[in-house]
Design an enzyme around this catalytic site. Structure first.
Site, PDB file in Angstrom:
ATOM      1  N   HIS A  95      55.162  -2.537  21.524  1.00 65.42           N
ATOM      2  CA  HIS A  95      53.868  -3.401  22.237  1.00 65.42           C
ATOM      3  C   HIS A  95      53.416  -3.284  23.506  1.00 65.42           C
ATOM      4  CE1 HIS A  95      49.808  -2.397  20.477  1.00 65.42           C
ATOM      5  NE2 HIS A  95      49.294  -3.029  21.148  1.00 65.42           N
ATOM      6  N   TYR A 142      45.470 -10.920  30.612  1.00 64.94           N
ATOM      7  CA  TYR A 142      45.456  -9.862  29.264  1.00 64.94           C
ATOM      8  C   TYR A 142      46.165  -8.753  29.575  1.00 64.94           C
ATOM      9  CZ  TYR A 142      43.425  -7.523  25.412  1.00 64.94           C
ATOM     10  OH  TYR A 142      43.401  -6.474  24.393  1.00 64.94           O
ATOM     11  N   ARG A 173      48.956 -14.115  21.959  1.00 62.82           N
ATOM     12  CA  ARG A 173      49.123 -14.387  23.607  1.00 62.82           C
ATOM     13  C   ARG A 173      48.620 -15.745  24.029  1.00 62.82           C
ATOM     14  NH1 ARG A 173      47.167  -8.600  23.312  1.00 62.82           N
ATOM     15  NH2 ARG A 173      48.794  -7.496  21.538  1.00 62.82           N
ATOM     16  N   SER A 219      42.291   4.267  23.082  1.00 63.66           N
ATOM     17  CA  SER A 219      42.083   3.551  21.882  1.00 63.66           C
ATOM     18  C   SER A 219      41.677   2.830  21.136  1.00 63.66           C
ATOM     19  CB  SER A 219      42.659   2.047  22.731  1.00 63.66           C
ATOM     20  OG  SER A 219      42.734   1.032  21.741  1.00 63.66           O
TER      21      SER A 219
HETATM   22  C1  FNR Z   1      48.321  -2.213  24.927  1.00 63.94           C
HETATM   23  N1  FNR Z   1      48.769  -1.466  23.949  1.00 63.94           N
HETATM   24  C2  FNR Z   1      47.851  -1.018  22.379  1.00 63.94           C
HETATM   25  N2  FNR Z   1      48.569   0.288  22.339  1.00 63.94           N
HETATM   26  C3  FNR Z   1      47.438   0.214  21.124  1.00 63.94           C
HETATM   27  O1  FNR Z   1      48.274   1.414  20.080  1.00 63.94           O
HETATM   28  N3  FNR Z   1      46.197   0.198  20.908  1.00 63.94           N
HETATM   29  C4  FNR Z   1      46.020  -0.663  21.876  1.00 63.94           C
HETATM   30  O2  FNR Z   1      44.676  -0.673  22.263  1.00 63.94           O
HETATM   31  C5  FNR Z   1      46.532  -1.008  22.923  1.00 63.94           C
HETATM   32  N4  FNR Z   1      45.790  -2.301  23.781  1.00 63.94           N
HETATM   33  C6  FNR Z   1      46.532  -2.093  24.701  1.00 63.94           C
HETATM   34  C7  FNR Z   1      46.083  -2.917  25.791  1.00 63.94           C
HETATM   35  C8  FNR Z   1      47.067  -3.520  27.174  1.00 63.94           C
HETATM   36  C9  FNR Z   1      46.083  -4.428  28.088  1.00 63.94           C
HETATM   37  C10 FNR Z   1      48.186  -3.176  27.244  1.00 63.94           C
HETATM   38  C11 FNR Z   1      48.391  -3.305  28.578  1.00 63.94           C
HETATM   39  C12 FNR Z   1      48.648  -2.591  26.161  1.00 63.94           C
HETATM   40  C13 FNR Z   1      50.297  -1.278  23.739  1.00 63.94           C
HETATM   41  C14 FNR Z   1      50.371   0.232  24.822  1.00 63.94           C
HETATM   42  O3  FNR Z   1      49.678   1.512  24.030  1.00 63.94           O
HETATM   43  C15 FNR Z   1      51.264  -0.153  25.112  1.00 63.94           C
HETATM   44  O4  FNR Z   1      52.527   0.421  24.024  1.00 63.94           O
HETATM   45  C16 FNR Z   1      52.557  -1.143  25.763  1.00 63.94           C
HETATM   46  O5  FNR Z   1      51.344  -0.785  27.180  1.00 63.94           O
HETATM   47  C17 FNR Z   1      53.640  -0.179  26.984  1.00 63.94           C
HETATM   48  O6  FNR Z   1      54.097  -1.457  27.812  1.00 63.94           O
HETATM   49  P1  FNR Z   1      54.092  -1.387  28.905  1.00 63.94           P
HETATM   50  O7  FNR Z   1      53.922   0.165  29.206  1.00 63.94           O
HETATM   51  O8  FNR Z   1      52.919  -1.920  28.732  1.00 63.94           O
HETATM   52  O9  FNR Z   1      55.048  -2.154  29.848  1.00 63.94           O
END
Ligand code: FNR
Length: 379
Positions: free
Chosen positions: A275, A24, A164, A106
């Site tokens: 994201h 995930y 996903r 979040s």
């Molecule tokens: C996220 N991201 C995300 N963004 C957001 O605005 N609210 C959220 O609840 C979540 N949840 C979330 C869960 C998981 C498991 C991941 C990996 C990512 C996106 C996150 O804020 C961010 O934009 C990305 O993770 C950036 O990319 P990298 O650094 O993981 O490559």
């Protein structure tokens, strides 16, 4: 042993977590092209080495929205953080706090807002999703404000959740998901003991609070699908901007025209983001999107960027491409899953060391000195 921030924590997290949680975190949308591009395009950005400039004093501090940061890094909002480590949002927020950078909670966190803010000194940032139930949005904003959250991060690139496929394979969703998750949990005893048994309650803390009943992990994917709102437009954001007292940052901008709209709308900042490759597969990496956005709006608002940042050199690359600061997603989550808040603290110190090396060898003493001059220009 953890030596490199970029790879070792990921492998350690893979060992510790039940596969449905690891995938995930680790996975992206569809064929994961954008997920890979984020990392690959960033690694290709060549830094310009300079020498013999007396680099004995460096200053990594910066300021965002009147807050002082010891490094130009913010922990990104990551849903279900409390499933990767025991009460994970609290542990991550404390590590960020001790280091002197902001933590963003979040909307779909495990711990509710009120559990985290009393555990830290500096104000937390809060992330909001656009949901069909505007009553929830208003309620959560009121609570975030009452708890002293400073900056609102409004995520706009999820009007509909991206597909996903890894989640269906891993047991996060799909047939017999609950049974498969149970089997995975009992075969990962360190996680089962630490988080499975002692990290309860496992529900969406902020959402359950509003609905007055626990919204559990088994309902999570269905809940996201049913509640996200594809009808959203800039007009709908106006009441939130007027309602929220502090700075407002729009997260999920990937196009210069949208960035200009964010300026017209009155945003204080944007997060250039796809994201982490979890939404529309095939879009540009943020490395490639950022320069045009910076050209269009750099003087009008603060620019944060995320997606693919895995080490301190990547942070310097993104600043050189035009960002004021970066957000870390998976990089800190892998560390948190491996060794809780201590892992996140260790990671932040590793990133700082890596940034120091990059700044020394690009002859930049202060964050403001990191510009396109630090990059090798393509002929
Ligand atoms: C996220 N991201 C995300 N963004 C957001 O605005 N609210 C959220 O609840 C979540 N949840 C979330 C869960 C998981 C498991 C991941 C990996 C990512 C996106 C996150 O804020 C961010 O934009 C990305 O993770 C950036 O990319 P990298 O650094 O993981 O490559």
């Amino acid at each position: 042993m953890i030596i490199s921030a970029s790879t070792d924590y990921r492998l350690a997290a893979k060992k510790r977590l039940p596969p449905f949680l690891f995938h995930y975190i680790d996975g992206g949308a569809y064929a994961e092209h954008t997920l890979r591009r984020n990392v690959d395009d960033l690694a290709k950005v060549a830094l310009r080495q300079r020498v013999l400039k007396d680099m004995s004093t460096l200053d990594l501090r910066t300021e965002l929205f009147n807050e002082k940061l010891n490094m130009p890094v913010v922990l990104a909002p990551v849903g279900l953080t409390g499933m990767y480590a025991r009460r994970g949002e609290v542990q991550a927020a404390q590590a960020a706090d001790q280091f002197g950078i902001p933590f963003t909670m979040s909307s779909v966190s495990v711990c509710p807002i009120e559990e985290v803010t009393p555990a830290i000194q500096r104000p937390m940032w809060f992330q909001l999703y656009v949901l069909k139930d505007r009553g929830f949005m208003k309620n959560v904003l009121e609570r975030a404000q009452a708890a002293g959250c400073s900056t609102l991060v409004f995520t706009v690139d999820m009007p509909i959740p991206g597909a996903r496929y890894r989640d269906a394979h891993s047991g996060m969703s799909g047939p017999n998901a609950a049974f498969r998750r149970y089997l995975q949990a009992i075969t990962h005893p360190r996680w089962a003991w630490d988080v499975g048994l002692h990290g309860k309650p496992h529900d969406l803390g902020n959402v359950s609070h509003y609905f007055g009943e626990p919204i559990k992990l088994q309902d999570y994917m269905g809940w996201l699908g049913n509640n996200f709102d594809p009808s959203i437009s800039w007009k709908d954001l106006e009441w939130i901007r007027d309602f929220w007292q502090g700075p407002m940052v729009i997260k999920g901008i990937l196009d210069a025209e949208d960035a200009k709209d964010a300026v017209r709308f009155g945003a204080d900042g944007i997060v250039v983001s796809n994201h982490g490759g979890r939404q529309l597969d095939g879009v540009l990496s943020t490395t490639r999107a950022l320069p045009a956005i910076a050209d269009a709006v750099k003087s009008d608002l603060k620019i944060l960027v995320d997606s693919g940042i895995r080490n301190g050199l990547d942070i310097v690359r993104m600043l050189a491409l035009g960002a004021d600061a970066v957000m870390l997603g998976r990089a800190y989550i892998y560390a948190l899953a491996t060794s809780g808040g201590a892992g996140v603290s260790h990671l932040l110190h590793l990133l700082e060391k890596e940034m120091r090396v990059a700044m020394t060898l690009t002859a930049t003493r202060r964050i403001a000195d990191i510009t396109t001059d630090c990059l090798v220009k393509d002929k």
